[in-house]
Design a protein around this motif. Structure first.
Motif, PDB file in Angstrom:
ATOM      1  N   LEU A 181     -21.203 -55.982 -49.673  1.00 43.75           N
ATOM      2  CA  LEU A 181     -20.496 -56.877 -50.594  1.00 43.75           C
ATOM      3  C   LEU A 181     -20.799 -58.339 -50.258  1.00 43.75           C
ATOM      4  CD1 LEU A 181     -17.034 -55.053 -50.926  1.00 43.75           C
ATOM      5  CD2 LEU A 181     -19.062 -54.860 -52.374  1.00 43.75           C
ATOM      6  N   LEU A 222     -24.379 -59.071 -51.502  1.00 43.14           N
ATOM      7  CA  LEU A 222     -24.432 -59.134 -52.970  1.00 43.14           C
ATOM      8  C   LEU A 222     -23.834 -60.450 -53.458  1.00 43.14           C
ATOM      9  CD1 LEU A 222     -23.361 -55.495 -54.004  1.00 43.14           C
ATOM     10  CD2 LEU A 222     -25.623 -56.505 -54.237  1.00 43.14           C
ATOM     11  N   ILE A 225     -29.849 -53.084 -50.243  1.00 38.59           N
ATOM     12  CA  ILE A 225     -29.294 -52.147 -51.230  1.00 38.59           C
ATOM     13  C   ILE A 225     -29.807 -50.725 -50.953  1.00 38.59           C
ATOM     14  CG2 ILE A 225     -29.489 -51.474 -53.673  1.00 38.59           C
ATOM     15  CD1 ILE A 225     -29.136 -54.415 -54.401  1.00 38.59           C
ATOM     16  N   TYR A 226     -31.076 -50.621 -50.485  1.00 40.18           N
ATOM     17  CA  TYR A 226     -31.616 -49.300 -50.140  1.00 40.18           C
ATOM     18  C   TYR A 226     -31.252 -48.876 -48.719  1.00 40.18           C
ATOM     19  CZ  TYR A 226     -34.241 -48.952 -54.459  1.00 40.18           C
ATOM     20  OH  TYR A 226     -34.566 -48.842 -55.785  1.00 40.18           O
ATOM     21  N   PHE A 243     -28.577 -49.553 -46.973  1.00 35.89           N
ATOM     22  CA  PHE A 243     -27.162 -49.196 -46.816  1.00 35.89           C
ATOM     23  C   PHE A 243     -26.879 -47.714 -47.074  1.00 35.89           C
ATOM     24  CE2 PHE A 243     -23.060 -48.981 -49.251  1.00 35.89           C
ATOM     25  CZ  PHE A 243     -22.255 -48.839 -48.134  1.00 35.89           C
ATOM     26  N   PRO A 244     -27.200 -47.154 -48.258  1.00 33.11           N
ATOM     27  CA  PRO A 244     -26.895 -45.733 -48.450  1.00 33.11           C
ATOM     28  C   PRO A 244     -27.705 -44.834 -47.529  1.00 33.11           C
ATOM     29  CG  PRO A 244     -28.149 -46.555 -50.316  1.00 33.11           C
ATOM     30  CD  PRO A 244     -27.779 -47.741 -49.490  1.00 33.11           C
ATOM     31  N   LEU A 250     -24.549 -43.647 -45.566  1.00 32.07           N
ATOM     32  CA  LEU A 250     -23.869 -42.731 -46.468  1.00 32.07           C
ATOM     33  C   LEU A 250     -24.521 -41.367 -46.596  1.00 32.07           C
ATOM     34  CD1 LEU A 250     -23.161 -45.232 -49.359  1.00 32.07           C
ATOM     35  CD2 LEU A 250     -21.557 -44.455 -47.629  1.00 32.07           C
ATOM     36  N   VAL A 251     -25.822 -41.370 -46.902  1.00 29.71           N
ATOM     37  CA  VAL A 251     -26.490 -40.142 -47.313  1.00 29.71           C
ATOM     38  C   VAL A 251     -26.380 -39.035 -46.293  1.00 29.71           C
ATOM     39  CG1 VAL A 251     -28.801 -39.196 -47.516  1.00 29.71           C
ATOM     40  CG2 VAL A 251     -28.089 -41.023 -48.997  1.00 29.71           C
ATOM     41  N   PHE A 272     -20.839 -54.619 -57.672  1.00 30.94           N
ATOM     42  CA  PHE A 272     -19.695 -54.186 -56.863  1.00 30.94           C
ATOM     43  C   PHE A 272     -19.262 -52.777 -57.261  1.00 30.94           C
ATOM     44  CE2 PHE A 272     -17.440 -58.098 -54.869  1.00 30.94           C
ATOM     45  CZ  PHE A 272     -18.636 -58.493 -54.312  1.00 30.94           C
ATOM     46  N   THR A 298     -21.637 -50.275 -55.982  1.00 32.70           N
ATOM     47  CA  THR A 298     -21.458 -50.089 -54.538  1.00 32.70           C
ATOM     48  C   THR A 298     -20.307 -49.122 -54.279  1.00 32.70           C
ATOM     49  OG1 THR A 298     -22.236 -52.350 -54.155  1.00 32.70           O
ATOM     50  CG2 THR A 298     -21.071 -51.282 -52.340  1.00 32.70           C
ATOM     51  N   THR A 341     -21.468 -45.623 -55.030  1.00 31.49           N
ATOM     52  CA  THR A 341     -22.363 -45.029 -54.027  1.00 31.49           C
ATOM     53  C   THR A 341     -21.586 -44.613 -52.774  1.00 31.49           C
ATOM     54  OG1 THR A 341     -24.581 -45.223 -53.068  1.00 31.49           O
ATOM     55  CG2 THR A 341     -23.202 -47.127 -52.832  1.00 31.49           C
ATOM     56  N   VAL A 342     -20.536 -45.397 -52.419  1.00 30.96           N
ATOM     57  CA  VAL A 342     -19.696 -45.018 -51.276  1.00 30.96           C
ATOM     58  C   VAL A 342     -18.941 -43.727 -51.605  1.00 30.96           C
ATOM     59  CG1 VAL A 342     -17.709 -45.684 -49.856  1.00 30.96           C
ATOM     60  CG2 VAL A 342     -19.447 -47.377 -50.406  1.00 30.96           C
ATOM     61  N   GLY A 366     -21.197 -40.826 -51.523  1.00 31.73           N
ATOM     62  CA  GLY A 366     -21.540 -40.494 -50.144  1.00 31.73           C
ATOM     63  C   GLY A 366     -20.481 -39.652 -49.455  1.00 31.73           C
ATOM     64  N   SER A 389     -27.606 -35.480 -52.702  1.00 35.43           N
ATOM     65  CA  SER A 389     -26.960 -36.727 -52.277  1.00 35.43           C
ATOM     66  C   SER A 389     -27.991 -37.839 -52.080  1.00 35.43           C
ATOM     67  CB  SER A 389     -26.136 -36.498 -51.021  1.00 35.43           C
ATOM     68  OG  SER A 389     -26.962 -36.069 -49.982  1.00 35.43           O
ATOM     69  N   VAL A 390     -29.173 -37.477 -51.564  1.00 35.96           N
ATOM     70  CA  VAL A 390     -30.222 -38.489 -51.391  1.00 35.96           C
ATOM     71  C   VAL A 390     -30.672 -39.011 -52.748  1.00 35.96           C
ATOM     72  CG1 VAL A 390     -32.483 -39.006 -50.416  1.00 35.96           C
ATOM     73  CG2 VAL A 390     -31.013 -37.357 -49.280  1.00 35.96           C
ATOM     74  N   ALA A 449     -27.966 -41.206 -54.299  1.00 38.55           N
ATOM     75  CA  ALA A 449     -27.907 -42.508 -53.625  1.00 38.55           C
ATOM     76  C   ALA A 449     -29.074 -43.399 -54.041  1.00 38.55           C
ATOM     77  CB  ALA A 449     -27.908 -42.312 -52.110  1.00 38.55           C
ATOM     78  N   LEU A 450     -30.277 -42.809 -54.121  1.00 35.14           N
ATOM     79  CA  LEU A 450     -31.451 -43.601 -54.492  1.00 35.14           C
ATOM     80  C   LEU A 450     -31.382 -44.049 -55.946  1.00 35.14           C
ATOM     81  CD1 LEU A 450     -34.387 -41.836 -52.630  1.00 35.14           C
ATOM     82  CD2 LEU A 450     -33.266 -43.983 -52.067  1.00 35.14           C
ATOM     83  N   ALA A 510     -28.942 -46.900 -56.039  1.00 29.79           N
ATOM     84  CA  ALA A 510     -29.586 -48.062 -55.408  1.00 29.79           C
ATOM     85  C   ALA A 510     -30.605 -48.684 -56.353  1.00 29.79           C
ATOM     86  CB  ALA A 510     -30.245 -47.649 -54.096  1.00 29.79           C
ATOM     87  N   THR A 511     -31.344 -47.828 -57.071  1.00 30.03           N
ATOM     88  CA  THR A 511     -32.352 -48.343 -58.000  1.00 30.03           C
ATOM     89  C   THR A 511     -31.700 -49.062 -59.174  1.00 30.03           C
ATOM     90  OG1 THR A 511     -33.832 -46.568 -57.333  1.00 30.03           O
ATOM     91  CG2 THR A 511     -34.366 -47.703 -59.379  1.00 30.03           C
TER      92      THR A 511
END
Lengths: 200, 96
Positions: free
Chosen positions: A62, A65, A190-191, A193-194, A198-199, B22, B25, B28-29, B32, B40-41, B44-45, B48-49
């Motif tokens: 955050l 961003l 951005i890439y 972080f997950p 997360l992943v 935001f 984000t 994505t959280v 996750g 999940s990958v 997430a991608l 993100a994209t």
């Protein structure tokens, strides 16, 4: 003169984009490494990834961003001829960059305190996949952090140039190129972080 | 200067982009925290994209640039996709 500036303007931006492509390839290579090892050690990546603090990661996302947002705003402000607002927004961007780096320092500090850093005895006792996960974590977030540090220095330089009227509302390509660099740094996070938090 | 070079992105537009970033984000959280297995990958991608596209098109002004810039950026990402994708095909389908 105006005509020449306009030619330089496109050339300067193309040059910046070309540089950004080399940056994308640099990080792209590391993303290849990540994806190959994630495929080879899914369980280890899962376990190691859970040790990272999602709250820190989300907060930093955050922060970064928002810093990208203030950077973009500063260009708009300068284009509209509002020099003072532009300088305030550039300062905010720099402060947010410092907040990001401070969070990273706390995060790395906590990990290092627990004995998890490249080649540490504690880490070397762990399974191979976890060693690789933390290796990639330090290399990729470290290289990214270095970019944040460099980016904030460039923003400082551009801030001084705006203050000295060397960069103005009619000749602002320096701010725009700084913005391009800063947004790329944001995009890489951005890439990151997950993939790390997360992943897995 | 040409009109397209001087395009000014309004504060309001940038603010909307920030809100969208935001929200993505948050998404994505949230994604996750749910166990989607291999998907999940991909999820997430994908998110993100979407975020990266917002940054590139609005914050980096690509939406307002000429065709040359758009083709250059597209080409760079296609090359990136080829070298990540092909490496991954090799890894995924290799049998020892």
């Amino acid at each position: 003169m105006t005509h020449n500036t306009s030619k330089d303007y496109i050339g300067a931006k193309i040059g910046m984009w070309l540089f950004l492509f080399t940056e994308i390839l640099l990080f792209g290579g590391l993303f290849v490494l990540y994806s190959v090892y994630l495929h080879r050690y899914p369980e280890e990546f899962h376990l190691a990834g859970q040790e990272l603090n999602v709250y820190f990661g989300t907060a930093n996302t955050l922060v970064l961003l928002t810093s990208s947002f203030s950077m973009a705003l500063s260009i708009t402000a300068l284009q509209k001829g509002n020099k003072k607002l532009c300088m305030i927004l550039l300062t905010i961007t720099m402060i947010l960059a410092c907040v990001f780096l401070f969070n990273k320092y706390l995060e790395w500090g906590a990990k290092i305190h627990h004995g998890i850093y490249p080649d540490s005895p504690t880490l070397l006792e762990r399974p191979k996949g976890e060693i690789i996960f933390f290796g990639l974590y330090y290399v990729m977030t470290g290289l990214h952090g270095l970019h944040v540090l460099i980016g904030s220095f460039i923003i400082l330089i551009v801030l001084i140039l705006v203050a000295k009227n060397r960069v103005t509302s009619s000749d602002f390509v320096a701010v725009e190129n700084t913005g391009l660099y800063w947004h790329l740094v944001d995009m890489i996070w951005i890439y990151l972080f997950p993939l790390f938090y997360l992943v897995v | 200067m040409h009109a397209e070079e001087e395009h000014i992105v309004e504060f309001k537009v940038l603010f909307k982009v920030l809100i969208a970033l935001f929200m993505l984000t948050g998404l994505t959280v949230l994604a996750g925290s749910v166990d989607l297995g291999y998907f999940s990958v991909a999820v997430a991608l994908l998110i993100a994209t979407a975020k990266a596209s917002l940054v590139v098109f609005f914050f980096m002004h690509l939406k307002y640039e000429g065709g040359l810039f758009k083709i250059m950026v597209l080409l760079a990402f296609v090359i990136l996709a080829i070298f990540i994708g092909f490496t991954f095909f090799d890894v995924a389908f290799r049998t020892n």
